[in-house]
Design a protein around this motif. Structure first.
Motif: not given
Length: 106
Positions: A26, A43, A65, A90-91, A93-95, A97
């Motif tokens: 990311g 990740k 986070g 906050q972002r 969690n997008e990492m 899978e």
């Protein structure tokens, strides 16, 4: 964390090496004090997610986070403001899978 390479010095070749080593990456771009900061993360592992999740049981959602971010940062500029850390946290969690799974209760 390994030798930290500042955001402005990260080459496409370095990103390729990280992708080979870590898989999913990311890239965060954060403006702090009018300066753009670039930071790369990998990740998290299940063990790292479990470790960070301890913050959730104490009601510390933001710290969850931020812990993931600090654990998974592989290079780039330091994010130092509360706003910057909260936002990248906050972002994170997008990492994480997840496998595509079907479930049927029978």
């Amino acid at each position: 964390m390994e030798n930290v390479i500042k955001g402005a010095d990260i080459s496409a070749e370095q990103v390729k090496k990280w992708k080979q080593q870590y898989g999913l990456l990311g890239k965060f771009k954060v403006i702090e004090g009018g300066v753009e900061k670039i930071t790369f993360v990998r990740k998290p592992t299940n063990k790292e997610i479990d470790f960070a999740s301890a913050n959730l049981t104490r009601g510390m959602l933001t710290q969850y986070g931020i812990t993931l971010f600090n654990t998974c940062k592989i290079g780039g500029d330091d994010i130092t403001t509360e706003e910057g850390l909260r936002t990248v946290g906050q972002r994170m969690n997008e990492m994480i899978e997840a496998a595509e799974v079907e479930f049927e209760k029978i």
